[in-house]
Design a protein around this motif. Structure first.
Motif, PDB file in Angstrom:
ATOM      1  N   TRP A  35       0.870  -9.257  -9.145  1.00  0.00           N
ATOM      2  CA  TRP A  35       1.883  -9.061  -8.314  1.00  0.00           C
ATOM      3  C   TRP A  35       1.461  -9.505  -6.725  1.00  0.00           C
ATOM      4  CZ3 TRP A  35       6.521  -8.581  -9.958  1.00  0.00           C
ATOM      5  CH2 TRP A  35       7.033  -8.174 -11.250  1.00  0.00           C
ATOM      6  N   GLN A  36       2.339 -10.125  -6.129  1.00  0.00           N
ATOM      7  CA  GLN A  36       2.118 -10.516  -4.701  1.00  0.00           C
ATOM      8  C   GLN A  36       3.451 -10.454  -3.817  1.00  0.00           C
ATOM      9  OE1 GLN A  36       1.086 -14.586  -5.143  1.00  0.00           O
ATOM     10  NE2 GLN A  36      -0.988 -14.211  -5.871  1.00  0.00           N
ATOM     11  N   VAL A  37       3.161  -9.560  -2.545  1.00  0.00           N
ATOM     12  CA  VAL A  37       4.216  -9.640  -1.904  1.00  0.00           C
ATOM     13  C   VAL A  37       4.540 -10.811  -0.845  1.00  0.00           C
ATOM     14  CG1 VAL A  37       4.913  -8.164   0.113  1.00  0.00           C
ATOM     15  CG2 VAL A  37       3.563  -7.021  -1.631  1.00  0.00           C
ATOM     16  N   ILE A  38       5.686 -11.158  -1.043  1.00  0.00           N
ATOM     17  CA  ILE A  38       5.887 -12.404  -0.336  1.00  0.00           C
ATOM     18  C   ILE A  38       7.097 -12.377   0.893  1.00  0.00           C
ATOM     19  CG2 ILE A  38       5.354 -13.837  -2.226  1.00  0.00           C
ATOM     20  CD1 ILE A  38       8.461 -14.188  -2.845  1.00  0.00           C
ATOM     21  N   GLY A  39       7.308 -11.080   1.071  1.00  0.00           N
ATOM     22  CA  GLY A  39       8.155 -10.581   2.332  1.00  0.00           C
ATOM     23  C   GLY A  39       8.308  -9.316   2.726  1.00  0.00           C
ATOM     24  N   THR A  40       8.476  -8.942   3.997  1.00  0.00           N
ATOM     25  CA  THR A  40       8.493  -7.502   4.501  1.00  0.00           C
ATOM     26  C   THR A  40       9.575  -7.389   5.172  1.00  0.00           C
ATOM     27  OG1 THR A  40       7.236  -8.056   6.186  1.00  0.00           O
ATOM     28  CG2 THR A  40       6.119  -7.501   4.480  1.00  0.00           C
ATOM     29  N   ASP A  41      10.233  -6.011   5.346  1.00  0.00           N
ATOM     30  CA  ASP A  41      11.164  -5.634   6.547  1.00  0.00           C
ATOM     31  C   ASP A  41      10.617  -4.445   7.089  1.00  0.00           C
ATOM     32  OD1 ASP A  41      13.061  -7.741   5.410  1.00  0.00           O
ATOM     33  OD2 ASP A  41      13.904  -6.321   3.985  1.00  0.00           O
ATOM     34  N   LEU A  42      11.117  -4.312   8.368  1.00  0.00           N
ATOM     35  CA  LEU A  42      10.959  -3.026   9.066  1.00  0.00           C
ATOM     36  C   LEU A  42      11.623  -1.942   9.035  1.00  0.00           C
ATOM     37  CD1 LEU A  42       9.051  -2.278  11.690  1.00  0.00           C
ATOM     38  CD2 LEU A  42      10.927  -3.070  13.066  1.00  0.00           C
ATOM     39  N   VAL A  43      11.119  -1.007   8.433  1.00  0.00           N
ATOM     40  CA  VAL A  43      11.744   0.017   8.085  1.00  0.00           C
ATOM     41  C   VAL A  43      11.105   1.139   8.984  1.00  0.00           C
ATOM     42  CG1 VAL A  43      12.203   1.919   6.309  1.00  0.00           C
ATOM     43  CG2 VAL A  43      11.922  -0.389   5.687  1.00  0.00           C
ATOM     44  N   GLY A  44      12.077   1.577  10.216  1.00  0.00           N
ATOM     45  CA  GLY A  44      11.617   2.430  10.857  1.00  0.00           C
ATOM     46  C   GLY A  44      10.483   1.611  11.907  1.00  0.00           C
ATOM     47  N   ASP A  45       9.496   2.231  11.939  1.00  0.00           N
ATOM     48  CA  ASP A  45       8.250   1.617  12.674  1.00  0.00           C
ATOM     49  C   ASP A  45       7.309   1.162  11.741  1.00  0.00           C
ATOM     50  OD1 ASP A  45       9.190   2.578  15.226  1.00  0.00           O
ATOM     51  OD2 ASP A  45       8.135   4.426  14.868  1.00  0.00           O
ATOM     52  N   VAL A  46       7.748   0.937  10.296  1.00  0.00           N
ATOM     53  CA  VAL A  46       6.565   0.397   9.396  1.00  0.00           C
ATOM     54  C   VAL A  46       7.336  -0.850   8.839  1.00  0.00           C
ATOM     55  CG1 VAL A  46       5.434   1.157   7.256  1.00  0.00           C
ATOM     56  CG2 VAL A  46       6.065   2.798   8.974  1.00  0.00           C
ATOM     57  N   LEU A  47       6.531  -1.840   8.531  1.00  0.00           N
ATOM     58  CA  LEU A  47       6.818  -3.023   7.635  1.00  0.00           C
ATOM     59  C   LEU A  47       6.663  -2.486   6.232  1.00  0.00           C
ATOM     60  CD1 LEU A  47       4.912  -5.916   9.585  1.00  0.00           C
ATOM     61  CD2 LEU A  47       7.500  -5.334   9.488  1.00  0.00           C
ATOM     62  N   ALA A  48       7.729  -2.706   5.568  1.00  0.00           N
ATOM     63  CA  ALA A  48       7.711  -2.512   3.982  1.00  0.00           C
ATOM     64  C   ALA A  48       8.013  -3.769   3.179  1.00  0.00           C
ATOM     65  CB  ALA A  48       8.621  -1.366   3.847  1.00  0.00           C
ATOM     66  N   PRO A  49       7.386  -4.098   2.108  1.00  0.00           N
ATOM     67  CA  PRO A  49       7.566  -5.155   1.254  1.00  0.00           C
ATOM     68  C   PRO A  49       9.124  -5.141   0.892  1.00  0.00           C
ATOM     69  CG  PRO A  49       5.936  -3.868   0.449  1.00  0.00           C
ATOM     70  CD  PRO A  49       6.290  -3.034   1.325  1.00  0.00           C
ATOM     71  N   SER A  50       9.346  -6.281   1.055  1.00  0.00           N
ATOM     72  CA  SER A  50      11.100  -6.500   0.571  1.00  0.00           C
ATOM     73  C   SER A  50      11.192  -7.607  -0.427  1.00  0.00           C
ATOM     74  CB  SER A  50      11.792  -7.119   1.785  1.00  0.00           C
ATOM     75  OG  SER A  50      11.255  -8.451   2.284  1.00  0.00           O
ATOM     76  N   SER A  51      10.188  -8.373  -0.959  1.00  0.00           N
ATOM     77  CA  SER A  51      10.293  -9.510  -1.856  1.00  0.00           C
ATOM     78  C   SER A  51       8.968  -9.457  -2.416  1.00  0.00           C
ATOM     79  CB  SER A  51      10.866 -10.578  -1.352  1.00  0.00           C
ATOM     80  OG  SER A  51       9.989 -11.295  -0.239  1.00  0.00           O
ATOM     81  N   TYR A  52       8.954 -10.078  -3.849  1.00  0.00           N
ATOM     82  CA  TYR A  52       7.763 -10.025  -4.474  1.00  0.00           C
ATOM     83  C   TYR A  52       7.836 -11.392  -5.381  1.00  0.00           C
ATOM     84  CZ  TYR A  52       7.276  -5.124  -3.618  1.00  0.00           C
ATOM     85  OH  TYR A  52       7.111  -3.801  -2.974  1.00  0.00           O
ATOM     86  N   GLN A  53       6.610 -11.547  -5.974  1.00  0.00           N
ATOM     87  CA  GLN A  53       6.571 -12.638  -6.893  1.00  0.00           C
ATOM     88  C   GLN A  53       5.621 -12.347  -7.939  1.00  0.00           C
ATOM     89  OE1 GLN A  53       5.344 -16.562  -5.237  1.00  0.00           O
ATOM     90  NE2 GLN A  53       3.302 -15.929  -4.890  1.00  0.00           N
ATOM     91  N   ALA A  54       5.562 -12.637  -9.254  1.00  0.00           N
ATOM     92  CA  ALA A  54       4.595 -12.264 -10.201  1.00  0.00           C
ATOM     93  C   ALA A  54       3.592 -13.689 -10.591  1.00  0.00           C
ATOM     94  CB  ALA A  54       5.477 -11.718 -11.425  1.00  0.00           C
ATOM     95  N   VAL A  55       2.487 -13.525 -10.619  1.00  0.00           N
ATOM     96  CA  VAL A  55       1.686 -14.715 -11.087  1.00  0.00           C
ATOM     97  C   VAL A  55       1.282 -14.151 -12.591  1.00  0.00           C
ATOM     98  CG1 VAL A  55      -0.169 -15.955 -11.057  1.00  0.00           C
ATOM     99  CG2 VAL A  55       1.000 -15.382  -8.805  1.00  0.00           C
ATOM    100  N   ALA A  56       1.685 -14.803 -13.704  1.00  0.00           N
ATOM    101  CA  ALA A  56       1.517 -14.216 -14.937  1.00  0.00           C
ATOM    102  C   ALA A  56       0.819 -15.586 -15.868  1.00  0.00           C
ATOM    103  CB  ALA A  56       2.813 -14.150 -15.568  1.00  0.00           C
ATOM    104  N   THR A  57      -0.214 -14.775 -16.428  1.00  0.00           N
ATOM    105  CA  THR A  57      -1.275 -15.525 -17.197  1.00  0.00           C
ATOM    106  C   THR A  57      -0.880 -15.319 -18.618  1.00  0.00           C
ATOM    107  OG1 THR A  57      -2.767 -15.333 -15.272  1.00  0.00           O
ATOM    108  CG2 THR A  57      -3.419 -16.153 -17.597  1.00  0.00           C
TER     109      THR A  57
END
Length: 306
Positions: A176-198
């Motif tokens: 699982w990889q984080v590809i996007g973040t959003d500012l929640v208060g004073d902290v950046l939180a992951p907003s979108s993901y991508q899965a690299v499946a083998t």
């Protein structure tokens, strides 16, 4: 009676072979008088391995001359022949590679079957290769897929299987990889993901265990040797003593036919015994008939008296 038995015996003797050792028949017989020498020349053609000593005859009488062996001349009959011949050769290789196959094949082949011999050359156009056999083999297949963007890292977004080259692969690992973040208060939180499946799986197939190649060698072969041997036997003749013809002929016949007489003795004996038995039965029936006639006459005379 005795005369008939003697005649039968002589007839049987006449049909028996007159020379036990004369296994070969001469191809030519010449009677000649050469410079005052009376001769009989007999020519034979026999196989190279035959014994020429068996051709020599015991002294014999012919047209008033007694002939004895004097000389033998040998002539070998050679033969030379040639013909086209093809020999098939088979080789095995691990690969269906022409360069590998040709390493196993000599450009020429020496041929000798004991009769014909020669050098044969490789015919490249006749080369044919096929698999010697097949065995089951397997290989590992893998496939990587990127799934996203996703709003969360949830396994429900990742398929459990995928298909590659007609083979179904199973999920082996997810990164699982984080590809996007959003500012929640004073902290950046992951907003979108991508899965690299083998995905991984096994592929099964049939593979050749080796290869067999057949090829022909062709060329001219020749035969050169002794096909037969001709022997020329010369017998020298001297005038036979007067009156010796019949006696010598009988003596020679008995000396050369005794093995056949032994073999034919049973036949002669059987014929003589058959004649004797036939004659005895005829005589017995004749005596029996005579006795019956006498008895009948005696009975008639007794009836007349009474």
């Amino acid at each position: 009676m005795k005369k008939r038995i003697v005649l039968l015996t002589m007839a049987l003797l006449m049909v028996l072979p007159m020379n036990a050792s004369a296994l070969e028949v001469p191809t030519e017989t010449v009677v000649q008088n050469l410079n005052g020498s009376q001769q009989v020349v007999k020519t034979y053609t026999i196989a190279p391995g035959d014994d020429p000593q068996e051709l020599i005859e015991e002294p014999f009488e012919l047209e008033g001359y007694l002939y004895t062996f004097a000389d033998i001349v040998k002539v070998e009959n050679h033969v030379e022949e040639s013909k086209q011949h093809t020999e098939t050769v088979t080789v095995e290789t691990s690969k269906k590679d022409l360069s590998v196959i040709l390493e196993q094949l000599a450009p020429t082949l020496e041929y000798d079957d004991g009769l014909y011999s020669g050098t044969l050359s490789l015919d490249h156009t006749s080369l044919h290769t096929e698999a010697a056999g097949y065995a089951s083999r397997s290989s590992t297949l893998s496939e990587t897929k990127t799934i996203g963007p996703l709003d969360r890292n949830d396994m429900s977004y990742v398929p459990a299987t995928t298909v590659k080259n007609g083979v179904t692969l199973n999920l082996a690992n997810v990164d699982w990889q984080v590809i996007g973040t959003d500012l929640v208060g004073d902290v950046l939180a992951p907003s979108s993901y991508q899965a690299v499946a083998t995905y991984t799986g096994k592929s099964y197939y049939s593979a050749a265990t080796g290869y067999i190649t057949t090829v022909e060698y062709t060329g001219e072969v020749t035969r050169d040797g002794v096909e037969s041997v001709t022997y020329e036997l010369t017998y020298l003749g001297t005038e036979a003593p007067a009156g010796s013809g019949v006696i010598s002929a009988i003596g020679e016949g008995l000396s050369t036919t005794w093995p056949f007489l032994l073999a034919g003795g049973g036949l002669i004996s059987a014929a003589i015994l058959g004649i004797l038995l036939f004659r005895s039965r005829r005589r017995f029936h004749s005596l029996q008939a005579t006795q019956e006639e006498v008895e009948n006459d005696y009975e008639e005379q007794e009836e007349e008296k009474t």
